[in-house]
Write an enzyme that holds these catalytic residues in place. Sequence first.
Site, PDB file in Angstrom:
ATOM      1  N   ASP A 185     -62.705  14.947  27.680  1.00  0.00           N
ATOM      2  CA  ASP A 185     -62.585  16.328  27.841  1.00  0.00           C
ATOM      3  C   ASP A 185     -61.278  16.652  28.153  1.00  0.00           C
ATOM      4  OD1 ASP A 185     -63.406  19.145  27.804  1.00  0.00           O
ATOM      5  OD2 ASP A 185     -63.982  19.088  29.611  1.00  0.00           O
ATOM      6  N   GLN A 213     -61.981  29.187  38.546  1.00  0.00           N
ATOM      7  CA  GLN A 213     -63.562  28.964  38.467  1.00  0.00           C
ATOM      8  C   GLN A 213     -63.581  28.651  37.068  1.00  0.00           C
ATOM      9  OE1 GLN A 213     -64.407  33.479  38.961  1.00  0.00           O
ATOM     10  NE2 GLN A 213     -66.027  32.845  37.398  1.00  0.00           N
ATOM     11  N   GLY A 269     -67.234  26.416  34.402  1.00  0.00           N
ATOM     12  CA  GLY A 269     -68.612  26.264  34.138  1.00  0.00           C
ATOM     13  C   GLY A 269     -69.375  25.454  35.569  1.00  0.00           C
ATOM     14  N   PHE A 270     -68.418  24.940  36.098  1.00  0.00           N
ATOM     15  CA  PHE A 270     -69.172  24.113  37.130  1.00  0.00           C
ATOM     16  C   PHE A 270     -69.211  24.791  38.384  1.00  0.00           C
ATOM     17  CE2 PHE A 270     -64.600  23.888  37.223  1.00  0.00           C
ATOM     18  CZ  PHE A 270     -64.261  24.215  38.420  1.00  0.00           C
ATOM     19  N   VAL A 276     -63.353  26.934  42.720  1.00  0.00           N
ATOM     20  CA  VAL A 276     -62.344  25.735  43.284  1.00  0.00           C
ATOM     21  C   VAL A 276     -61.567  26.677  44.347  1.00  0.00           C
ATOM     22  CG1 VAL A 276     -60.170  24.392  43.158  1.00  0.00           C
ATOM     23  CG2 VAL A 276     -61.855  24.503  41.089  1.00  0.00           C
TER      24      VAL A 276
END
Length: 412
Positions: free
Chosen positions: A217, A98, A100-101, A104
């Site tokens: 990023d 997991q 900030g989005f 998964v």
Amino acid sequence: MEAYGHNRKDYNRVISIIYTLLILLQIAKALLVFAVLGRCVFAPLTIYAFLSYKLYQMMSSVDNVEKFLRNQQTLVPTRYSYTDIITMTNNFKEKLGQGGFGYVFKGRLPWDRLVAIKMLTNSKYNAGEDFINEVSTIGMVHHINVVKLIGFCSDGMQRALIYEYMPNGSLDKFIFSSNNGPNHKFSLDKLIDIALGVARGLDYLHKGCDMQILHFDIKPHNILLDHNFNPKLSDFGLAKLYPKNNSLVSISVARGTIGYIAPELISRSFGVISHKCDVYSFGMLLLEMTGGRRNSDPRAENTSQVYYPSWIYDKLIEDAIEHNVVEMDTSIVIDEREKKLCMIGLWCIQIRPSDRPSMSKVIEMLEGDVRSLQMPPKPFFSEPTQIPSKVSYLNTYDGELTTISEDVDELN
């Protein structure tokens, strides 16, 4: 007659009082009605108006994404429904990670191919911009060192990205392993191979596509490893596309992760924003891969080792001095391959973008011999260090490297 007139006045006064009381009573009734309406009608109307506005915002977000997807008639990734996603993940049974989005999950396509499904649940994906960024950039990229986007889901407010499955996860769990110690998993030769793969992926993004793609990023968490530990760039939520002939890039806010973000993204006084931002992030990544630790570690036993780039720069200078003074005992032993990775990393994190090499030059440096490399100028973070009276180093101009030589006083 006089008594009659007096009685008439009293009567009129009583009538006036009665009328006044009736008017006051009607006003009180009206106020009571308004109070009831305000509670039972106006308040719900206000709430309804607020909810309608929020629904309009959400629907505008959906409309933006739908408009984008309709325009992508030649889009290669397959579009799936949310029901398909539930089936693929077996009702989100196995979570891989997991961020900030969102989360998964591990999934499986009907023909038994394993996939990683990234569910976008965070409100930061406002108006679907990050979702569109990822689909539009990674959807058009086909390179061995860039993770493949197999499909996506945009079903109402449910959005997901479906990638090829990377069984070995992200690079950070191997280079920051506290149990096994630094670089226990990878040899220096393997680290160079991984660095080369990342560099080739970035070089392709910068020069190999129809449009120049800036990732913004690059960090260990966004480098995924396949079953052979080959690296693949992932997470294009912050990426931007620009024409190849654009030397300057305009963005409104800083993009990236603290510790990897280029100085010019924080303050334009350091230079212009360009593909050199990714070069800086790659340099910080390379130093962490080599050191087997995060560049900034407040828990370091020795205070001089808190910031690894500064510490390794001083060690490389000391190593250079010891090799120039035969009488001195060599107390610092740095493997030639480790030295090469560190020197390239230090070149990449020069404060001025124009002093950093391009990714194509980085590939050339990684493939070359360490003896062909020269010590970079002192990075801005370093304290003054005694170095040999003459030091040859590389300076970049317009993406090309030239060799010059300066005195110590000029370097400091």
